[in-house]
Design an enzyme around this catalytic site. Structure first.
Site, PDB file in Angstrom:
ATOM      1  N   SER A   1       0.794  -1.228   0.000  1.00 25.84           N
ATOM      2  CA  SER A   1       0.000   0.000   0.000  1.00 25.84           C
ATOM      3  C   SER A   1       0.825   1.275   0.000  1.00 25.84           C
ATOM      4  O   SER A   1       0.369   2.293  -0.509  1.00 25.84           O
ATOM      5  CB  SER A   1      -0.952   0.007   1.196  1.00 25.84           C
ATOM      6  OG  SER A   1      -0.218   0.009   2.405  1.00 25.84           O
TER       7      SER A   1
ATOM      8  N   LYS B   1     -12.186  -1.938   1.136  1.00 27.53           N
ATOM      9  CA  LYS B   1     -11.414  -1.070   0.247  1.00 27.53           C
ATOM     10  C   LYS B   1     -12.222  -0.828  -1.032  1.00 27.53           C
ATOM     11  O   LYS B   1     -13.089   0.002  -1.066  1.00 27.53           O
ATOM     12  CB  LYS B   1     -10.047  -1.688  -0.043  1.00 27.53           C
ATOM     13  CG  LYS B   1      -9.244  -1.977   1.209  1.00 27.53           C
ATOM     14  CD  LYS B   1      -8.065  -1.093   1.326  1.00 27.53           C
ATOM     15  CE  LYS B   1      -7.211  -1.480   2.510  1.00 27.53           C
ATOM     16  NZ  LYS B   1      -7.423  -0.751   3.699  1.00 27.53           N
TER      17      LYS B   1
ATOM     18  N   HIS C   1      -5.382  -4.845  -1.526  1.00 26.67           N
ATOM     19  CA  HIS C   1      -5.160  -3.748  -2.469  1.00 26.67           C
ATOM     20  C   HIS C   1      -5.179  -4.201  -3.918  1.00 26.67           C
ATOM     21  O   HIS C   1      -5.028  -3.385  -4.825  1.00 26.67           O
ATOM     22  CB  HIS C   1      -3.847  -3.036  -2.144  1.00 26.67           C
ATOM     23  CG  HIS C   1      -3.885  -2.356  -0.815  1.00 26.67           C
ATOM     24  ND1 HIS C   1      -3.302  -2.920   0.289  1.00 26.67           N
ATOM     25  CD2 HIS C   1      -4.469  -1.209  -0.414  1.00 26.67           C
ATOM     26  CE1 HIS C   1      -3.511  -2.121   1.328  1.00 26.67           C
ATOM     27  NE2 HIS C   1      -4.229  -1.084   0.929  1.00 26.67           N
TER      28      HIS C   1
END
Length: 139
Positions: free
Chosen positions: A7, A67, A35
């Site tokens: 990240s 996310k 991610h």
């Protein structure tokens, strides 16, 4: 165990290489795809799908619904024996409250949108966070 995409700097893990090393050692490869999900792979299926490893023997993926899917909670995807083990022994799972239906329905619908519109997530390049437009520029 590795992240699929780190990240802080956005570097992607060499999943194919790591899978080969794990296979030779007889070890599972556990990948946190928080991610990668919604961003990488066809229809946003994640880094493991992009690497051709999703659903492979000895591959375990952890992911979050918070996310790219805009909800709460997470999931562990892997061989049935691994999931069974977690369901039966992970005390934090056993004594936790199940997700609310809306927390599941939102990500489910978002996955359908990603699958139906695989290029929608790429954007037009005019986002403020795009490397081709707006104020953010990679250094």
């Amino acid at each position: 165990m590795t992240d699929s995409v780190f990240s802080v700097d956005g570097d992607a893990a060499p999943l194919g290489v790591l899978a080969g090393v794990c296979r030779e050692a007889g070890a599972p490869l556990v990948v946190d795809d928080a991610h990668g999900l919604g961003v990488l792979g066809e229809g946003g299926r994640g880094a493991l799908a992009a690497a051709g490893l999703a659903g492979g023997e000895g591959i375990v993926a952890t992911l979050t619904l918070s996310k790219s899917l805009g909800s709460q909670g997470g999931a562990v995807l892997g061989p049935a024996r691994v999931v069974r083990h977690l369901v039966n022994t992970a005390r934090t799972f056993i004594f936790d409250t199940g997700l609310a239906p809306a927390a599941v329905a939102g990500p489910w619908a978002r996955c359908g949108c990603c699958a139906a519109n695989p290029n929608a997530r790429r954007g037009s390049g005019t986002s403020p966070w795009s490397s081709t437009g707006g104020w953010w520029r990679p250094v």
